[in-house]
Write a protein that holds these residues in place. Structure first.
Motif, PDB file in Angstrom:
ATOM      1  N   ASP A   1       0.821  -1.220   0.000  1.00 42.44           N
ATOM      2  CA  ASP A   1       0.000   0.000   0.000  1.00 42.44           C
ATOM      3  C   ASP A   1       0.857   1.274   0.000  1.00 42.44           C
ATOM      4  O   ASP A   1       0.331   2.375  -0.113  1.00 42.44           O
ATOM      5  CB  ASP A   1      -0.998   0.012   1.177  1.00 42.44           C
ATOM      6  N   HIS A   2       2.176   1.109   0.121  1.00 41.03           N
ATOM      7  CA  HIS A   2       3.066   2.278   0.110  1.00 41.03           C
ATOM      8  C   HIS A   2       3.964   2.312  -1.122  1.00 41.03           C
ATOM      9  O   HIS A   2       4.299   3.377  -1.619  1.00 41.03           O
ATOM     10  CB  HIS A   2       3.915   2.296   1.391  1.00 41.03           C
ATOM     11  N   ILE A   3       4.353   1.116  -1.609  1.00 32.48           N
ATOM     12  CA  ILE A   3       5.289   1.069  -2.742  1.00 32.48           C
ATOM     13  C   ILE A   3       4.597   0.679  -4.050  1.00 32.48           C
ATOM     14  O   ILE A   3       5.182   0.829  -5.139  1.00 32.48           O
ATOM     15  CB  ILE A   3       6.457   0.086  -2.437  1.00 32.48           C
TER      16      ILE A   3
ATOM     17  N   GLY B   1      11.170  -1.059  13.010  1.00 37.25           N
ATOM     18  CA  GLY B   1      10.203  -1.568  13.990  1.00 37.25           C
ATOM     19  C   GLY B   1       9.046  -2.202  13.257  1.00 37.25           C
ATOM     20  O   GLY B   1       8.860  -3.408  13.269  1.00 37.25           O
ATOM     21  N   HIS B   2       8.263  -1.381  12.549  1.00 41.39           N
ATOM     22  CA  HIS B   2       7.170  -1.913  11.720  1.00 41.39           C
ATOM     23  C   HIS B   2       7.773  -2.764  10.594  1.00 41.39           C
ATOM     24  O   HIS B   2       7.256  -3.829  10.268  1.00 41.39           O
ATOM     25  CB  HIS B   2       6.357  -0.754  11.182  1.00 41.39           C
ATOM     26  N   SER B   3       8.878  -2.291  10.033  1.00 45.63           N
ATOM     27  CA  SER B   3       9.677  -3.084   9.096  1.00 45.63           C
ATOM     28  C   SER B   3      11.136  -2.658   9.278  1.00 45.63           C
ATOM     29  O   SER B   3      11.394  -1.573   9.797  1.00 45.63           O
ATOM     30  CB  SER B   3       9.203  -2.880   7.652  1.00 45.63           C
TER      31      SER B   3
ATOM     32  N   GLY C   1       4.937   7.515   7.547  1.00 43.64           N
ATOM     33  CA  GLY C   1       4.635   6.174   7.021  1.00 43.64           C
ATOM     34  C   GLY C   1       3.736   5.406   7.972  1.00 43.64           C
ATOM     35  O   GLY C   1       2.757   5.941   8.487  1.00 43.64           O
ATOM     36  N   ASP C   2       4.097   4.154   8.251  1.00 45.72           N
ATOM     37  CA  ASP C   2       3.311   3.352   9.203  1.00 45.72           C
ATOM     38  C   ASP C   2       3.920   3.356  10.607  1.00 45.72           C
ATOM     39  O   ASP C   2       3.477   2.608  11.479  1.00 45.72           O
ATOM     40  CB  ASP C   2       3.197   1.895   8.713  1.00 45.72           C
ATOM     41  N   HIS C   3       4.943   4.181  10.823  1.00 45.22           N
ATOM     42  CA  HIS C   3       5.558   4.219  12.154  1.00 45.22           C
ATOM     43  C   HIS C   3       4.616   4.893  13.164  1.00 45.22           C
ATOM     44  O   HIS C   3       4.456   4.419  14.289  1.00 45.22           O
ATOM     45  CB  HIS C   3       6.886   4.968  12.067  1.00 45.22           C
TER      46      HIS C   3
END
Ligand SMILES: [Zn+2]
Length: 271
Positions: free
Chosen positions: A72-74, A126-128, A145-147
């Motif tokens: 969903d981000h790349i 952490g998330h990735s 991002g998702d952090h």
């Protein structure tokens, strides 16, 4: 939509996370600019992002900075690159595992200098493992991002997700002067410091619950999840298991917990 001068949020409609949960794509606009994340790769929604970028005159797009390599981000990055010539930027730890190859690999502290704007790369694993946040120093804006999310809790899926590194990465951001956080999902966050402190506190409280469950003799992941999330919707069980497992792995690495066995049968005890 321009959310603050020079920063646009481009709606992403398609994909499994619709509406409120849809990923956010941001466009930093100066004489040169950068896309922060690229949303999904489906033709219908990616073409509207390309049109948005091409709608600016006297503007070029050298970079698509991807906070992390989740689809969903790349997803839209290769297609947008093809249309604009922009380079795909990823952290080295993320580039190793991404399905789309990076044109420029960055590390913590690197600066992407564009005509009219500077983007600082902050490594926030952490998330990735290679997740990055992007900081616009002059504007005091953080793309997270998702952090850090505009709503809900960041998912942790071990072994990719790492709770100890995640909490350290939240603490790292406390050193930055942030006026607004633009998250990968959900609305912008104005009180950045309070949000970061809340997220750290939330994780530490959850860790205390895991320790409490272990002390009561709950020994497997299944027992601990049932103890900590007693009335959980079955669709959320996988996510809850990821969070609890990430806490157990952190505690084990810190020498506070030991595990016996592997997989479903693994049993955990307090040291
Ligand atoms: Zn993600």
């Amino acid at each position: 939509m321009e959310i603050v001068p020079g920063v646009h949020s481009i709606p992403v409609g398609a994909g499994p996370f619709m509406g409120f949960f849809a990923p956010n794509v941001y466009l930093v606009v100066a004489r040169e600019g950068a896309l922060i994340d690229s949303g999904y790769g489906d033709e219908g929604s990616v073409s509207s992002r390309i049109d948005y970028v091409k709608g600016f005159e006297q503007f070029s797009l050298p970079y698509i900075v991807v906070t992390h390599a989740h689809p969903d981000h790349i997803g839209g990055a290769a297609r947008i690159k093809k249309e604009t010539g922009a380079k795909i930027v990823l952290h080295s730890a993320e580039a190793r595992q991404a399905l789309i190859s990076a044109d420029k690999v960055v590390e913590d502290g690197d600066t992407l200098a564009l005509d009219g704007v500077r983007l600082e790369v902050i490594h926030t694993p952490g998330h990735s493992p290679g997740h990055v946040c992007i900081y616009l120093k002059d504007e005091r804006i953080l793309f997270s991002g998702d952090h850090v999310l505009g709503m809900g809790t960041t998912a942790m899926r071990p072994p990719e997700g790492d709770m100890a590194r995640y909490i350290d990465s939240l603490r790292k951001l406390l050193d930055y002067d942030i006026q607004m956080i633009c998250p990968g999902h959900g609305p912008p966050i104005r009180e950045a410091r309070r949000k970061l402190e809340e997220l750290i506190q939330h994780r530490l409280e959850r860790e205390e619950q895991v320790i409490g469950g272990l002390k009561q003799g709950k020994a497997t992941l299944k027992e601990l999840v049932a103890d900590i999330y007693p009335e959980l919707d079955s669709r959320l069980i996988e996510a809850a298991r990821g969070q609890v497992l990430a806490h157990l792995m952190k505690l084990e690495r810190e020498g506070k917990v030991s595990s016996l066995g592997t997989g479903e049968d693994a049993r955990y005890i307090i040291n």
